[in-house]
Design a protein around this motif. Structure first.
Motif, PDB file in Angstrom:
ATOM      1  N   ALA A   1      25.949  65.994  69.477  1.00 46.79           N
ATOM      2  CA  ALA A   1      25.249  65.150  68.511  1.00 46.79           C
ATOM      3  C   ALA A   1      25.937  65.201  67.157  1.00 46.79           C
ATOM      4  CB  ALA A   1      23.798  65.607  68.381  1.00 46.79           C
ATOM      5  N   GLN A   2      26.297  66.419  66.754  1.00 42.84           N
ATOM      6  CA  GLN A   2      26.985  66.564  65.470  1.00 42.84           C
ATOM      7  C   GLN A   2      28.307  65.836  65.473  1.00 42.84           C
ATOM      8  OE1 GLN A   2      26.294  67.514  62.649  1.00 42.84           O
ATOM      9  NE2 GLN A   2      28.307  67.582  61.713  1.00 42.84           N
ATOM     10  N   ARG A   3      29.038  65.925  66.566  1.00 42.41           N
ATOM     11  CA  ARG A   3      30.355  65.289  66.609  1.00 42.41           C
ATOM     12  C   ARG A   3      30.250  63.777  66.523  1.00 42.41           C
ATOM     13  NH1 ARG A   3      33.792  68.971  70.976  1.00 42.41           N
ATOM     14  NH2 ARG A   3      34.168  70.672  69.538  1.00 42.41           N
ATOM     15  N   ILE A   4      29.282  63.192  67.220  1.00 40.79           N
ATOM     16  CA  ILE A   4      29.180  61.753  67.141  1.00 40.79           C
ATOM     17  C   ILE A   4      28.695  61.335  65.769  1.00 40.79           C
ATOM     18  CG2 ILE A   4      26.815  61.494  67.974  1.00 40.79           C
ATOM     19  CD1 ILE A   4      29.833  59.310  68.861  1.00 40.79           C
ATOM     20  N   LEU A   5      27.835  62.114  65.154  1.00 41.12           N
ATOM     21  CA  LEU A   5      27.366  61.771  63.815  1.00 41.12           C
ATOM     22  C   LEU A   5      28.518  61.787  62.838  1.00 41.12           C
ATOM     23  CD1 LEU A   5      24.807  61.114  62.154  1.00 41.12           C
ATOM     24  CD2 LEU A   5      24.948  63.459  61.379  1.00 41.12           C
ATOM     25  N   GLN A   6      29.457  62.688  63.038  1.00 44.88           N
ATOM     26  CA  GLN A   6      30.567  62.805  62.116  1.00 44.88           C
ATOM     27  C   GLN A   6      31.491  61.595  62.146  1.00 44.88           C
ATOM     28  OE1 GLN A   6      32.042  66.498  63.548  1.00 44.88           O
ATOM     29  NE2 GLN A   6      30.885  67.702  62.086  1.00 44.88           N
TER      30      GLN A   6
ATOM     31  N   GLN B   1      40.446  55.900  68.966  1.00 47.91           N
ATOM     32  CA  GLN B   1      41.506  55.815  67.980  1.00 47.91           C
ATOM     33  C   GLN B   1      41.526  57.049  67.081  1.00 47.91           C
ATOM     34  OE1 GLN B   1      43.998  53.327  67.442  1.00 47.91           O
ATOM     35  NE2 GLN B   1      43.330  52.942  69.540  1.00 47.91           N
ATOM     36  N   LEU B   2      40.358  57.571  66.782  1.00 45.23           N
ATOM     37  CA  LEU B   2      40.255  58.693  65.854  1.00 45.23           C
ATOM     38  C   LEU B   2      40.522  60.040  66.501  1.00 45.23           C
ATOM     39  CD1 LEU B   2      37.069  57.598  63.887  1.00 45.23           C
ATOM     40  CD2 LEU B   2      39.415  57.550  63.059  1.00 45.23           C
ATOM     41  N   MET B   3      40.197  60.164  67.776  1.00 41.91           N
ATOM     42  CA  MET B   3      40.295  61.470  68.429  1.00 41.91           C
ATOM     43  C   MET B   3      41.083  61.375  69.722  1.00 41.91           C
ATOM     44  SD  MET B   3      36.538  63.174  67.765  1.00 41.91           S
ATOM     45  CE  MET B   3      35.593  61.779  68.384  1.00 41.91           C
ATOM     46  N   GLN B   4      41.778  62.437  70.044  1.00 40.79           N
ATOM     47  CA  GLN B   4      42.558  62.484  71.273  1.00 40.79           C
ATOM     48  C   GLN B   4      41.650  62.558  72.487  1.00 40.79           C
ATOM     49  OE1 GLN B   4      45.597  61.933  71.739  1.00 40.79           O
ATOM     50  NE2 GLN B   4      46.187  62.829  73.701  1.00 40.79           N
ATOM     51  N   GLN B   5      40.610  63.361  72.391  1.00 38.98           N
ATOM     52  CA  GLN B   5      39.666  63.523  73.502  1.00 38.98           C
ATOM     53  C   GLN B   5      38.233  63.463  72.954  1.00 38.98           C
ATOM     54  OE1 GLN B   5      40.870  67.256  75.293  1.00 38.98           O
ATOM     55  NE2 GLN B   5      42.378  66.247  76.578  1.00 38.98           N
ATOM     56  N   PRO B   6      37.692  62.265  72.778  1.00 35.87           N
ATOM     57  CA  PRO B   6      36.336  62.147  72.248  1.00 35.87           C
ATOM     58  C   PRO B   6      35.331  62.842  73.165  1.00 35.87           C
ATOM     59  CG  PRO B   6      37.454  60.025  72.236  1.00 35.87           C
ATOM     60  CD  PRO B   6      38.307  60.963  73.036  1.00 35.87           C
ATOM     61  N   PRO B   7      34.327  63.495  72.583  1.00 38.80           N
ATOM     62  CA  PRO B   7      33.323  64.192  73.394  1.00 38.80           C
ATOM     63  C   PRO B   7      32.380  63.215  74.075  1.00 38.80           C
ATOM     64  CG  PRO B   7      32.694  64.236  71.090  1.00 38.80           C
ATOM     65  CD  PRO B   7      34.074  63.630  71.142  1.00 38.80           C
ATOM     66  N   ASN B   8      31.821  63.653  75.199  1.00 37.33           N
ATOM     67  CA  ASN B   8      30.768  62.875  75.838  1.00 37.33           C
ATOM     68  C   ASN B   8      29.481  63.059  75.037  1.00 37.33           C
ATOM     69  OD1 ASN B   8      32.351  61.952  78.027  1.00 37.33           O
ATOM     70  ND2 ASN B   8      32.107  63.932  79.039  1.00 37.33           N
ATOM     71  N   VAL B   9      28.818  61.966  74.759  1.00 38.33           N
ATOM     72  CA  VAL B   9      27.639  61.997  73.904  1.00 38.33           C
ATOM     73  C   VAL B   9      26.457  61.370  74.635  1.00 38.33           C
ATOM     74  CG1 VAL B   9      26.676  61.235  71.699  1.00 38.33           C
ATOM     75  CG2 VAL B   9      29.103  61.821  71.867  1.00 38.33           C
ATOM     76  N   PRO B  10      25.292  62.007  74.579  1.00 40.73           N
ATOM     77  CA  PRO B  10      24.100  61.402  75.186  1.00 40.73           C
ATOM     78  C   PRO B  10      23.875  59.990  74.666  1.00 40.73           C
ATOM     79  CG  PRO B  10      23.650  63.662  74.556  1.00 40.73           C
ATOM     80  CD  PRO B  10      25.011  63.335  74.008  1.00 40.73           C
ATOM     81  N   PHE B  11      23.457  59.108  75.550  1.00 47.81           N
ATOM     82  CA  PHE B  11      23.363  57.689  75.217  1.00 47.81           C
ATOM     83  C   PHE B  11      22.484  57.428  74.001  1.00 47.81           C
ATOM     84  CE2 PHE B  11      21.049  53.653  75.617  1.00 47.81           C
ATOM     85  CZ  PHE B  11      22.105  52.762  75.530  1.00 47.81           C
TER      86      PHE B  11
END
Length: 346
Positions: free
Chosen positions: A8-13, A216-226
């Protein structure tokens, strides 16, 4: 729940990272803020942010300084050396929470929302040029009494602000940490750094855009709850009109400034400096790291993280901290050459 909090924090960022890339020290001059939006951040995001701050040993505070009502996160003991962490353009203080988790046990950590970002409040006609923001930041750190021997870290555009601060206030800057730092580089060769027009491709303006931007921003974006991703997209879409106008300013103003003007600014920095870069950065290519080192007087060899993109503070927060902590410990023993006549200046 811990893993869910992390994603959650990563997607918010991602909220402010669309623009935290090629903007130069002077490229935001003469901009004014837009009227305050009535959009409210969904509760699910607010709740997770609150939990992330608590886990990082941070508390949310606010203080009025002149015509700016600053909102900031603070953690660690005030008897310890102070660190100021600066987020990128259109980002917010919570971008740093995961890194701050490793810093607060040893240092006093301050992370403000910059003017017009996050919860910091400014007048509608506030000048958000980088020089003015830097001066306002100086007034903020004086007000909370942390300006002496301050350790400063900045990511992306926050790196440009940190560099300008260290250049303008060398007596008070103990160390400088620059992460994928924005600037005008001779060796910058991505489409975004060559032509800021392409920054428009990083605007999240409709559902589904966030997935493309995150790649584009990250090499391996995290999986985020929908539900979290959906809530975050709503925030970004609400911000997209102002983002569009800011990019139009960048397009115009980046035609004026040159690598030489940036080099002169960086050359005035006296503080020991650590540079860190994601090797797979698609926004500002990794070759800029060594160019930046060549401009600074006391920069160590850049740390290059493999399989990391433009967002080391999200993609590799523990690695960032693992490199930063030893540098900080060493830097606290450094005597500023401007305050010690026995140490020759370059």
């Amino acid at each position: 729940m811990k893993g869910l909090h992390l994603t959650a924090q990563r997607i918010l960022q991602l909220a402010g990272l669309c623009l935290a890339c090629t903007t130069s020290i002077s490229s935001l001059a003469a901009q004014t803020t837009q009227p305050t939006s009535t959009f409210t951040t969904p509760y699910i995001l607010q709740d997770y942010l609150s939990q992330e701050r608590k886990a990082a040993g941070l508390v949310s505070k606010s203080i009025q300084v002149g015509n700016v009502k600053w909102t900031y996160n603070e953690g660690g003991s005030r008897s310890s050396p102070s660190i100021l962490l600066i987020h990128g353009l259109a980002g917010n203080r919570d971008n740093w929470n995961r890194v701050a988790h490793y810093l607060t046990p040893y240092y006093h950590v301050i992370i403000p929302d910059l003017p017009t970002n996050g919860d910091t409040q400014v007048p509608s006609d506030f000048d958000i040029s980088v020089p003015n923001v830097t001066e306002q930041l100086r007034q903020f750190v004086i007000k909370i009494d942390v300006e002496d021997k301050l350790n400063i870290a900045g990511h992306s555009l926050g790196g440009s602000i940190a560099t300008l601060y260290a250049s303008q206030f060398p007596f008070d800057t103990q160390s400088l940490f620059l992460i994928n730092s924005a600037g005008i580089y001779k060796k910058a060769n991505t489409i975004y750094s060559k032509d800021p027009y392409f920054l428009k491709n990083l605007i999240v303006s409709k559902p589904g855009d966030l997935d493309e931007v995150s790649h584009q921003l990250m090499q391996q974006p995290p999986n985020v709850p929908f539900k979290l991703k959906q809530a975050q997209e709503k925030v970004l879409i609400a911000q997209s009109p102002q983002t569009q106008k800011m990019i139009e300013q960048i397009i115009t103003l980046n035609r004026i400034y040159t690598p030489d003007s940036f080099a002169r600014l960086a050359g005035n920095v006296e503080a020991p400096t650590l540079i860190l870069w994601g090797k797979q950065d698609k926004i500002i290519n990794v070759e800029a790291a060594n160019e930046l080192k060549s401009l600074l007087k006391r920069a160590e060899a850049p740390v290059i993280l493999n399989n990391v993109g433009h967002m080391p503070i999200i993609e590799a927060d523990q690695e960032v901290a693992n490199h930063y902590l030893p540098f900080l410990a060493k830097s606290q023993k450094f005597i500023n050459p401007l305050t010690d006549k026995l140490i020759p200046l370059n």
